[in-house]
Scaffold this motif. Structure first.
Motif, PDB file in Angstrom:
ATOM      1  N   ASP A  44      -2.383  49.008  54.465  1.00 34.00           N
ATOM      2  CA  ASP A  44      -2.850  50.389  54.427  1.00 34.00           C
ATOM      3  C   ASP A  44      -4.126  50.557  53.612  1.00 34.00           C
ATOM      4  N   LEU A  45      -4.500  49.520  52.875  1.00 34.47           N
ATOM      5  CA  LEU A  45      -5.713  49.575  52.057  1.00 34.47           C
ATOM      6  C   LEU A  45      -6.880  48.965  52.817  1.00 34.47           C
ATOM      7  N   ARG A  46      -8.047  49.440  52.510  1.00 37.77           N
ATOM      8  CA  ARG A  46      -9.268  48.908  53.119  1.00 37.77           C
ATOM      9  C   ARG A  46      -9.676  47.622  52.400  1.00 37.77           C
ATOM     10  N   PRO A  47     -10.557  46.855  53.017  1.00 41.50           N
ATOM     11  CA  PRO A  47     -11.062  45.663  52.312  1.00 41.50           C
ATOM     12  C   PRO A  47     -11.738  46.064  51.001  1.00 41.50           C
ATOM     13  N   GLY A  48     -11.363  45.416  49.922  1.00 44.49           N
ATOM     14  CA  GLY A  48     -11.940  45.697  48.615  1.00 44.49           C
ATOM     15  C   GLY A  48     -11.325  46.895  47.904  1.00 44.49           C
ATOM     16  N   GLU A  49     -10.417  47.585  48.552  1.00 44.39           N
ATOM     17  CA  GLU A  49      -9.793  48.760  47.950  1.00 44.39           C
ATOM     18  C   GLU A  49      -8.596  48.332  47.096  1.00 44.39           C
ATOM     19  N   GLU A  50      -8.495  48.910  45.901  1.00 42.76           N
ATOM     20  CA  GLU A  50      -7.347  48.620  45.056  1.00 42.76           C
ATOM     21  C   GLU A  50      -6.834  49.894  44.401  1.00 42.76           C
ATOM     22  N   ILE A  51      -5.539  49.936  44.167  1.00 46.45           N
ATOM     23  CA  ILE A  51      -4.903  51.098  43.562  1.00 46.45           C
ATOM     24  C   ILE A  51      -5.170  51.077  42.058  1.00 46.45           C
ATOM     25  N   LEU A  52      -5.733  52.182  41.557  1.00 48.42           N
ATOM     26  CA  LEU A  52      -6.049  52.303  40.136  1.00 48.42           C
ATOM     27  C   LEU A  52      -5.039  53.182  39.387  1.00 48.42           C
ATOM     28  N   TRP A  53      -4.362  54.068  40.102  1.00 49.67           N
ATOM     29  CA  TRP A  53      -3.380  54.977  39.506  1.00 49.67           C
ATOM     30  C   TRP A  53      -2.387  55.366  40.576  1.00 49.67           C
ATOM     31  N   GLN A  54      -1.129  55.558  40.179  1.00 52.79           N
ATOM     32  CA  GLN A  54      -0.127  56.068  41.118  1.00 52.79           C
ATOM     33  C   GLN A  54       0.959  56.799  40.364  1.00 52.79           C
ATOM     34  N   SER A  55       1.616  57.697  41.062  1.00 47.67           N
ATOM     35  CA  SER A  55       2.732  58.436  40.494  1.00 47.67           C
ATOM     36  C   SER A  55       3.534  59.023  41.645  1.00 47.67           C
ATOM     37  N   GLN A  75     -11.531  54.017  46.160  1.00 43.71           N
ATOM     38  CA  GLN A  75     -12.239  54.666  47.270  1.00 43.71           C
ATOM     39  C   GLN A  75     -11.666  56.025  47.683  1.00 43.71           C
ATOM     40  N   ARG A  76     -10.341  56.185  47.538  1.00 45.53           N
ATOM     41  CA  ARG A  76      -9.700  57.376  48.093  1.00 45.53           C
ATOM     42  C   ARG A  76      -8.598  57.916  47.196  1.00 45.53           C
ATOM     43  N   ALA A  77      -8.263  59.192  47.409  1.00 50.89           N
ATOM     44  CA  ALA A  77      -7.036  59.787  46.894  1.00 50.89           C
ATOM     45  C   ALA A  77      -6.048  59.766  48.058  1.00 50.89           C
ATOM     46  N   ILE A  78      -4.795  59.427  47.765  1.00 50.19           N
ATOM     47  CA  ILE A  78      -3.812  59.245  48.833  1.00 50.19           C
ATOM     48  C   ILE A  78      -2.521  59.980  48.500  1.00 50.19           C
ATOM     49  N   VAL A  79      -1.962  60.666  49.503  1.00 49.14           N
ATOM     50  CA  VAL A  79      -0.633  61.247  49.424  1.00 49.14           C
ATOM     51  C   VAL A  79       0.199  60.549  50.488  1.00 49.14           C
ATOM     52  N   VAL A  80       1.346  59.993  50.081  1.00 45.40           N
ATOM     53  CA  VAL A  80       2.258  59.350  51.027  1.00 45.40           C
ATOM     54  C   VAL A  80       3.555  60.139  51.027  1.00 45.40           C
ATOM     55  N   GLN A  81       3.938  60.620  52.197  1.00 41.58           N
ATOM     56  CA  GLN A  81       5.153  61.408  52.315  1.00 41.58           C
ATOM     57  C   GLN A  81       6.374  60.512  52.522  1.00 41.58           C
ATOM     58  N   LYS A  82       7.541  61.134  52.492  1.00 40.84           N
ATOM     59  CA  LYS A  82       8.806  60.418  52.640  1.00 40.84           C
ATOM     60  C   LYS A  82       8.844  59.578  53.921  1.00 40.84           C
ATOM     61  N   ASP A  83       8.296  60.106  54.998  1.00 39.39           N
ATOM     62  CA  ASP A  83       8.299  59.377  56.270  1.00 39.39           C
ATOM     63  C   ASP A  83       7.156  58.369  56.379  1.00 39.39           C
ATOM     64  N   LYS A  84       6.476  58.115  55.261  1.00 38.62           N
ATOM     65  CA  LYS A  84       5.366  57.171  55.123  1.00 38.62           C
ATOM     66  C   LYS A  84       4.066  57.645  55.773  1.00 38.62           C
ATOM     67  N   THR A  85       3.996  58.922  56.144  1.00 41.81           N
ATOM     68  CA  THR A  85       2.746  59.494  56.622  1.00 41.81           C
ATOM     69  C   THR A  85       1.773  59.521  55.446  1.00 41.81           C
ATOM     70  N   MET A  86       0.560  59.016  55.670  1.00 40.00           N
ATOM     71  CA  MET A  86      -0.460  58.986  54.614  1.00 40.00           C
ATOM     72  C   MET A  86      -1.555  59.998  54.908  1.00 40.00           C
ATOM     73  N   TYR A  87      -1.894  60.769  53.887  1.00 38.58           N
ATOM     74  CA  TYR A  87      -3.048  61.664  53.938  1.00 38.58           C
ATOM     75  C   TYR A  87      -4.043  61.134  52.920  1.00 38.58           C
ATOM     76  N   THR A  88      -5.319  61.121  53.286  1.00 38.53           N
ATOM     77  CA  THR A  88      -6.317  60.584  52.366  1.00 38.53           C
ATOM     78  C   THR A  88      -7.515  61.515  52.226  1.00 38.53           C
ATOM     79  N   MET A  89      -8.190  61.357  51.097  1.00 42.57           N
ATOM     80  CA  MET A  89      -9.416  62.102  50.828  1.00 42.57           C
ATOM     81  C   MET A  89     -10.380  61.134  50.146  1.00 42.57           C
ATOM     82  N   GLU A  90     -11.548  60.974  50.722  1.00 40.68           N
ATOM     83  CA  GLU A  90     -12.549  60.091  50.142  1.00 40.68           C
ATOM     84  C   GLU A  90     -12.961  60.605  48.771  1.00 40.68           C
ATOM     85  N   LEU A  91     -13.024  59.740  47.777  1.00 40.37           N
ATOM     86  CA  LEU A  91     -13.426  60.179  46.440  1.00 40.37           C
ATOM     87  C   LEU A  91     -14.823  60.786  46.446  1.00 40.37           C
ATOM     88  N   GLY A  92     -15.699  60.277  47.279  1.00 41.00           N
ATOM     89  CA  GLY A  92     -17.050  60.811  47.372  1.00 41.00           C
ATOM     90  C   GLY A  92     -17.106  62.228  47.917  1.00 41.00           C
TER      91      GLY A  92
END
Length: 184
Positions: free
Chosen positions: A15-26, A96-113
């Motif tokens: 689910d991550l792009r090349p070079g993308e890494e998770i910096l924070w999660q909750s 690269q992005r802000a991500i929301v993952v729902q219970k059904d694993k649907t991902m919503y993203t917003m580019e940090l830029g």
């Protein structure tokens, strides 16, 4: 990092792009006092309406009571459904992005830029929320939990270009703010 897991929700390496890494999660943390307040207010208003109607009509009519009970039940269930949706979510910020993952694993993203505004919003002592996008602030005051599960500007088919997001009741919100602020 091949995957990050929190509860039943997983962000996998695919689910991550090349070079993308998770910096924070909750994930959404328990903070249900708002629901209890909503229930108390709704119950008081409903009882006041029933008493006022009984005083005007002279008696409590079954049909009126049934309608009021159905409306009351619908109003009482709305915050519970919003909470159930929000508590099953995971939030992440990558490089690269802000991500929301729902219970059904649907991902919503917003580019940090594309994040034009980011701020912490605390409607109560235990509710640490992160608002992403300038359009989110105006909307968030009235429908915070709902926006956590329905990022602004997304549709069922378009989930990658959110115009705003809410990370609802998250831990270490200051860290997420710092990361997003550097990326926008």
């Amino acid at each position: 990092m091949s995957e990050v897991q929190r509860g039943n929700t997983v962000i996998e390496a695919k689910d991550l792009r090349p070079g993308e890494e998770i910096l924070w999660q909750s994930a959404t943390e328990p903070c249900g006092k708002q629901i209890i307040k909503s229930w108390i207010i709704t119950t008081v208003i409903t009882l006041a309406l029933v008493i006022a109607c009984a005083a005007v009509i002279g008696s409590i009519q079954f049909k009126l009571l049934a309608v009021v009970a159905v409306v009351w039940l619908c109003i009482m269930m709305a915050p519970v459904q919003d909470w159930r949706t929000a508590k099953a979510q995971q939030y992440a910020v990558t490089n690269q992005r802000a991500i929301v993952v729902q219970k059904d694993k649907t991902m919503y993203t917003m580019e940090l830029g594309k994040v034009d505004d980011v701020q912490i919003y605390r409607p109560s002592d235990k509710e640490n929320c992160l608002l992403l996008g300038s359009k989110t602030e105006a909307e968030a005051k009235n429908k915070l939990r709902w926006l956590a599960g329905h990022p602004l500007g997304t549709t069922f088919s378009e989930k990658d270009n959110a115009a705003g997001m809410v990370f609802y009741c998250v831990k270490n919100v200051e860290r997420a703010l710092s990361i997003v602020s550097k990326g926008c």
